[in-house]
Design a protein around this motif. Structure first.
Motif, mmCIF file in Angstrom:
data_model
loop_
_atom_site.group_PDB
_atom_site.id
_atom_site.type_symbol
_atom_site.label_atom_id
_atom_site.label_comp_id
_atom_site.label_asym_id
_atom_site.label_seq_id
_atom_site.Cartn_x
_atom_site.Cartn_y
_atom_site.Cartn_z
ATOM 1 N N VAL A 34 -1.359 7.114 11.281
ATOM 2 C CA VAL A 34 -1.365 7.276 9.821
ATOM 3 C C VAL A 34 -0.092 6.654 9.253
ATOM 4 C CG1 VAL A 34 -1.429 8.953 7.923
ATOM 5 C CG2 VAL A 34 -2.650 9.439 10.065
ATOM 6 N N LEU A 35 -0.243 5.933 8.129
ATOM 7 C CA LEU A 35 0.905 5.389 7.407
ATOM 8 C C LEU A 35 0.981 6.093 6.058
ATOM 9 C CD1 LEU A 35 3.228 3.358 7.023
ATOM 10 C CD2 LEU A 35 1.528 1.737 6.115
ATOM 11 N N LEU A 36 2.052 6.846 5.847
ATOM 12 C CA LEU A 36 2.249 7.576 4.601
ATOM 13 C C LEU A 36 3.161 6.736 3.704
ATOM 14 C CD1 LEU A 36 1.158 10.274 3.592
ATOM 15 C CD2 LEU A 36 3.308 11.350 4.329
ATOM 16 N N ILE A 37 2.617 6.335 2.554
ATOM 17 C CA ILE A 37 3.305 5.429 1.623
ATOM 18 C C ILE A 37 3.727 6.213 0.394
ATOM 19 C CG2 ILE A 37 3.001 3.354 0.198
ATOM 20 C CD1 ILE A 37 0.755 2.530 2.160
ATOM 21 N N GLY A 38 4.850 5.827 -0.188
ATOM 22 C CA GLY A 38 5.261 6.471 -1.428
ATOM 23 C C GLY A 38 6.672 6.076 -1.811
ATOM 24 N N PRO A 39 7.053 6.340 -3.060
ATOM 25 C CA PRO A 39 8.410 6.011 -3.504
ATOM 26 C C PRO A 39 9.425 6.974 -2.918
ATOM 27 C CG PRO A 39 7.247 7.201 -5.221
ATOM 28 C CD PRO A 39 6.247 6.966 -4.129
ATOM 29 N N LEU A 99 -4.336 4.160 9.339
ATOM 30 C CA LEU A 99 -4.941 4.721 8.130
ATOM 31 C C LEU A 99 -3.850 4.944 7.077
ATOM 32 C CD1 LEU A 99 -7.317 7.337 9.795
ATOM 33 C CD2 LEU A 99 -7.923 5.074 8.914
ATOM 34 N N PRO A 100 -3.805 4.133 6.017
ATOM 35 C CA PRO A 100 -2.772 4.303 4.997
ATOM 36 C C PRO A 100 -3.180 5.323 3.937
ATOM 37 C CG PRO A 100 -3.982 2.274 4.593
ATOM 38 C CD PRO A 100 -4.591 2.901 5.816
ATOM 39 N N PRO A 157 -6.515 5.766 -0.503
ATOM 40 C CA PRO A 157 -6.486 7.150 -0.999
ATOM 41 C C PRO A 157 -5.097 7.504 -1.520
ATOM 42 C CG PRO A 157 -6.538 7.094 1.403
ATOM 43 C CD PRO A 157 -6.751 5.693 0.947
ATOM 44 N N ILE A 158 -5.050 8.201 -2.659
ATOM 45 C CA ILE A 158 -3.794 8.576 -3.309
ATOM 46 C C ILE A 158 -3.767 10.092 -3.501
ATOM 47 C CG2 ILE A 158 -2.380 8.351 -5.381
ATOM 48 C CD1 ILE A 158 -3.474 5.537 -5.720
ATOM 49 N N ILE A 159 -2.661 10.705 -3.132
ATOM 50 C CA ILE A 159 -2.470 12.141 -3.318
ATOM 51 C C ILE A 159 -1.344 12.338 -4.325
ATOM 52 C CG2 ILE A 159 -1.787 14.303 -2.224
ATOM 53 C CD1 ILE A 159 -2.904 13.249 0.404
ATOM 54 N N SER A 217 -10.084 12.871 6.944
ATOM 55 C CA SER A 217 -11.475 13.081 7.369
ATOM 56 C C SER A 217 -12.385 12.051 6.731
ATOM 57 C CB SER A 217 -11.937 14.490 7.003
ATOM 58 O OG SER A 217 -11.246 15.469 7.732
ATOM 59 N N ARG A 218 -12.186 11.827 5.438
ATOM 60 C CA ARG A 218 -13.007 10.819 4.747
ATOM 61 C C ARG A 218 -12.684 9.412 5.233
ATOM 62 N NH1 ARG A 218 -11.759 14.424 0.421
ATOM 63 N NH2 ARG A 218 -10.075 13.063 -0.335
ATOM 64 N N ALA A 219 -11.377 9.165 5.531
ATOM 65 C CA ALA A 219 -10.992 7.825 5.991
ATOM 66 C C ALA A 219 -11.546 7.512 7.376
ATOM 67 C CB ALA A 219 -9.468 7.703 5.984
#
Length: 266
Positions: free
Chosen positions: A87-92, A191-192, A236-238, A257-259
């Motif tokens: 998993v790749l968690l992206i964000g500022p 999975l980003p 996907p954005i959280i 799960s959806r990814a």
């Protein structure tokens, strides 16, 4: 007894003579003994060669990037908590990437590693190219090196059945240091997911930081504005503006799960 002329007389029987030929007589106990023959040194059995691509008992990752995770049967509900994932968690800066990634990795039911690009980038002590001092060829080169190092580490963990969650501030408008590099170094199975809280939350969290991780308010606002480009990207954005870390981690599982069932195109 008479023998024919010309026939040699049989030699008289001597001690030590066997029935099939002449054997030397045993030496008298008092006779000097010659040096005993030295047996040849024992030959060690050949060691089997190590299998290729191993270090000790830990297999190294194959040369090919990590493939897509196999989707479960249509009737089953994907369970990201028991699946080996990258998993790749992206964000500022200030989005909570590191806190969420650590919590998520700590509470999974399968072995999981957390790899922070900022941590790896700061392994460079003398000569560290701090992006806060300006983005230039040196900071970009160190970023690329850190990302490649993270990718190798992730593939090595995954090859040994250990999931990975990586975090990085990837800009949608900066493809040279964007998702393409992560896909190249980890593989298409990565999975980003984007964490993007509101600007006021990001500013508040950034104010609690110290050292190289704390940015000016102007820089935080600029980065947050650029991250808005992920809307409409298909990733996907959280929005975790009003969510604590455990709740965000549970929501991350739902997104994954959806990814897994329908991998995003990126």
């Amino acid at each position: 007894m008479q023998h024919a002329v010309g026939s040699p007389l049989p030699p008289p029987h001597q001690p030590g003579q066997g029935p099939t030929g002449w054997q030397p007589a045993a030496q008298h106990p008092g006779a000097p003994q010659g040096p005993a023959p030295v047996p040849p040194p024992p030959t060690a059995p050949p060691q089997p060669p190590l299998p290729p691509d191993t270090t000790g008992h830990v297999p190294l990752p194959p040369g090919a990037p990590v493939g897509m995770p196999s989707a479960p049967p249509a009737a089953a509900v994907p369970d990201p908590t028991t699946t080996t994932l990258a998993v790749l968690l992206i964000g500022p800066a200030g989005a909570g990437k590191t806190s969420v990634a650590k919590y998520w990795a700590d509470h999974r039911r399968v072995p999981t590693a957390h790899i922070s690009l900022d941590d790896v980038r700061e392994w460079v002590r003398s000569g560290f190219a701090d992006p806060q001092s300006g983005w230039n060829e040196h900071s970009e080169a160190q970023y690329r090196l850190a990302r490649r190092t993270c990718g190798f580490a992730a593939r090595n963990f995954l090859a040994n059945g250990i999931s990975c969650i990586l975090d990085d501030a990837v800009f949608p408008d900066r493809p040279v240091v964007g998702l393409g590099g992560w896909k190249r170094h980890v593989g298409p199975g990565l999975l980003p997911v984007v964490l993007l809280p509101g600007l006021d939350i990001v500013l508040e969290r950034n104010a609690e930081r110290t050292g190289n991780r704390r940015l000016t308010d102007e820089e935080v606002a600029r980065i947050h504005g650029r991250m808005a480009g992920w809307y409409g990207s298909g990733l996907p954005i959280i929005d975790n503006s009003q969510l604590d870390v455990p709740t965000t981690a549970r929501l991350l599982d739902e997104v994954l799960s959806r990814a897994i069932a329908s991998p995003p195109t990126w």
